[in-house]
Write an enzyme that holds these catalytic residues in place. Structure first.
Site, PDB file in Angstrom:
ATOM      1  N   GLU B  22       0.872  -1.177   0.000  1.00 33.69           N
ATOM      2  CA  GLU B  22       0.000   0.000   0.000  1.00 33.69           C
ATOM      3  C   GLU B  22       0.907   1.224   0.000  1.00 33.69           C
ATOM      4  O   GLU B  22       1.768   1.326   0.869  1.00 33.69           O
ATOM      5  CB  GLU B  22      -0.880   0.035   1.248  1.00 33.69           C
ATOM      6  CG  GLU B  22      -0.967  -1.232   2.018  1.00 33.69           C
ATOM      7  CD  GLU B  22      -1.453  -1.054   3.447  1.00 33.69           C
ATOM      8  OE1 GLU B  22      -1.714   0.066   3.894  1.00 33.69           O
ATOM      9  OE2 GLU B  22      -1.545  -2.075   4.132  1.00 33.69           O
ATOM     10  N   ASP B 113      -6.280   8.634   2.183  1.00 34.73           N
ATOM     11  CA  ASP B 113      -5.910   8.210   3.536  1.00 34.73           C
ATOM     12  C   ASP B 113      -5.101   9.318   4.209  1.00 34.73           C
ATOM     13  O   ASP B 113      -3.952   9.566   3.829  1.00 34.73           O
ATOM     14  CB  ASP B 113      -5.083   6.916   3.469  1.00 34.73           C
ATOM     15  CG  ASP B 113      -4.947   6.260   4.828  1.00 34.73           C
ATOM     16  OD1 ASP B 113      -5.662   6.667   5.765  1.00 34.73           O
ATOM     17  OD2 ASP B 113      -4.119   5.344   4.968  1.00 34.73           O
TER      18      ASP B 113
END
Lengths: 77, 524
Positions: B22, B113
């Site tokens: 990620e 995020d």
């Protein structure tokens, strides 16, 4: 393209094109490997000081020298 | 603590370790003096329309579950997080709007995020797949930039960086995930893996100008790793503060009775594909070796101090004190681990990893500059030398940090990495035509193609979806097993069955068959 559309293609192979992501590709290696490193091994193709240096210098001169001072991000993760 | 001894453990070769990475990207607006990072990140994600599904199942996430036992009441970052949430809510966006979560057609997750656009690869069973889907992420980010800039009407307005620092003490991650048998205890992972994670930065570091963190901040000097400055503890459940070398978050995204997901936050975001391959490939082999022999290979006296010392030492060459009193260099530690993984090497991909591991250590020991075609910290240091000489920069000139940042710019016309790769001065392992396909199709094996087929078939009847769980309108849900077994043909057959279903209830039989097959490797 939907899964159904892809499956209608003649070359459909479970979400991949043949021989690219396949299970059989576990028998492939990503790159030809040169075994053994160290001083006696043939040198890898390193940064060539002549053509690439000139190109990189040109690109580096376009970098705003103050960019990093202005660069602020929030902590992530 | 500790799992069953090796005699009772089932065969679980490294090639069965499902993995993914990620990556959070730094984002800026170049055309305005001030911009809102929440809005910029959110709008960037939303601009990318090639999505498969858009409502993420947050209920399967629990960042407070601790693999060392139980669940913590609070994380160190909660106070800061809550302040951010409060300020974000004032913008008028709901939590879900702010996150803007998307599941992409290739099985990846793309979302905002903490103000960083984050691309998470789908779950992969081969390093080759991982590289392809990671590289596809770069293409997706570039397309999102193009779309967002067209809305803004300002070409070149956005800058995105695949790095880990803003040079002012704020870091963001490139996390690795490895799905392991639950019987492998977290304690044995920490004891066995930590020294390796510390030492591997000589081959996996992305390079950084300057120093940050609690040792003070400076704009000069060069170190191997972008993340080493931010590592504060050996293990812990936190990720934004008190960052651990081995994160103890216990969030398997799979049956927690059978699996644990090792979530590593210590790694750098690499531009070099070779480094991404060797980083995940070596780590997977070490985990496989630890599974077979659950005992420490090397234990360091102070691993947090060690990773900083190695990162900041010239070429990473510094003796590190072990718990048994001896000292070892990072290269010696990696050689030691290399020897220990030999028994679990199986198949050409594992062999490629260890051959490259051997060659890279040989080159590093002879002269690290020989790694300039593979290793970011080496290539970047050479560029900085050239730039400094040509532009007459003094050693403490902040312009070096700007060049460092530019190395990680994902724009092919501005970033300093891309001409090196284009000229062949840095190896590229993926082919563009493979990456183009990885942008729109999931991997051929594992859970991702099954999830993609379900989303395609029943998308209009699905309420939420995550890595593991798909929740249908009306309450029915399915939990997808990780599907570690099965070749592409078997997956293709399952996809065909899903395509032929009239009702989601038919998924139960398919999932049961997948679970039954999985029992062969990882039983309860």
């Amino acid at each position: 393209m939907s899964v159904a559309e892809r499956m209608s293609r003649a070359d459909y192979n479970g979400g991949s094109i043949p021989g690219v992501f396949g299970y059989e590709d576990q028998d492939r290696v990503p790159l030809p490997s040169r075994k053994g490193g160290g001083p006696d091994a043939p040198a890898p193709k390193n940064l060539d000081p002549k053509p690439i240096r000139d190109r990189m210098i040109d690109r580096m001169k376009k970098v705003d020298p103050k960019q990093s001072e202005r660069y602020r991000q929030r902590t992530g993760e | 603590m500790g799992g069953p001894d090796r005699k009772t453990r089932r065969e679980f070769p490294p090639a069965k370790i499902l993995c993914g990475i990620e990556t959070e990207f730094g984002i800026i607006r170049r055309d305005v003096e001030e911009s809102d990072p929440v809005v910029e990140s959110m709008e960037l994600v939303r601009s990318f329309r090639e999505t498969s599904f858009g409502t993420w199942a947050y209920e399967e996430e629990d960042p407070r579950a601790d693999a060392r036992g139980g669940r913590v009441d609070r994380l160190a970052q909660d106070e800061e997080e809550e302040a951010f949430v409060r300020s974000d809510l004032k913008r008028g966006f709901s939590f879900r709007e702010s996150k803007s979560d998307r599941i992409l057609k290739n099985g990846a997750r793309f979302y905002n995020d903490h103000t960083h656009p984050e691309y998470s690869t789908p779950e992969c069973l081969s390093i080759r797949d991982l590289l392809l889907f990671d590289r596809a992420g770069t293409e997706i980010l570039r397309e999102a930039i193009r779309l967002r800039e067209s809305v803004l009407g300002v070409p070149g307005a956005l800058g995105l960086y695949r790095n880990n620092t803003d040079f002012h003490g704020h870091s963001y991650g490139c996390h690795e995930n490895y799905l392991l048998p639950r019987e492998m205890s977290f304690d044995e992972i920490v004891r066995g893996l930590t020294a390796f994670l510390v030492a591997r930065i000589i081959l996996t570091g992305a390079g950084k100008v300057g120093q940050e963190g609690d040792d003070g901040q400076r704009v000069y000097g060069y170190q191997l790793s972008q993340r080493a400055d931010f590592m504060e503890v050996r293990t812990g459940v936190d990720t934004m503060q008190r960052r651990p070398l081995v994160n103890s978050r216990d969030e398997p995204h799979a049956d927690s009775a059978r699996y644990r997901r090792l979530h590593l936050i210590v790694g750098d975001a690499n531009m070099s594909e070779w480094q991404t391959a060797i980083k995940v490939g070596m780590t997977r082999l070490v985990l496989g070796a630890l599974y077979l022999r659950p005992e420490p290979i090397v234990e360091l006296e102070d691993p947090v101090r060690a990773i900083r010392e190695i990162s900041r030492a010239k070429e990473g060459r510094v003796p590190i004190r072990c718990r048994d009193g001896r000292t070892m260099t990072a290269s010696e530690i990696l050689s030691f681990y290399r020897e220990k993984v030999e028994p679990v090497v199986s198949g050409p991909e594992d062999r490629w990893i260890v051959d490259e591991w051997d060659r890279a250590l040989g080159d590093y020991n002879a002269d690290p500059r020989r790694l300039s075609d593979r290793v970011d910290w080496v290539a970047k240091s050479i560029l900085l030398e050239w730039g400094g000489e040509e532009m007459g920069l003094s050693p403490d000139d902040p312009g070096f940090q700007s060049l460092d940042l530019a190395y990680h710019d994902i724009d092919p016309h501005d970033g300093l990495f891309w001409p090196l790769e284009e000229e062949g001065s840095i190896q590229r392992l993926t082919r563009p035509e493979e990456v183009a396909l990885a942008r729109v199709s999931p991997p051929g094996r594992g859970r991702a193609p099954i999830r993609a087929a379900i989303l395609a078939r029943f998308g209009d009847r699905i309420q939420e979806a995550g890595w593991e769980r798909i929740i249908f309108s009306g309450g029915r849900s399915v939990d997808l097993p990780p599907a570690l077994d099965g070749d592409e043909q078997e997956v293709k057959n399952l996809v065909k069955k899903i395509e032929a279903l009239d009702d989601p209830s038919g998924l139960d039989a398919i999932v049961n068959a997948m679970e039954e097959k999985g029992e062969k490797n990882v039983g309860r």
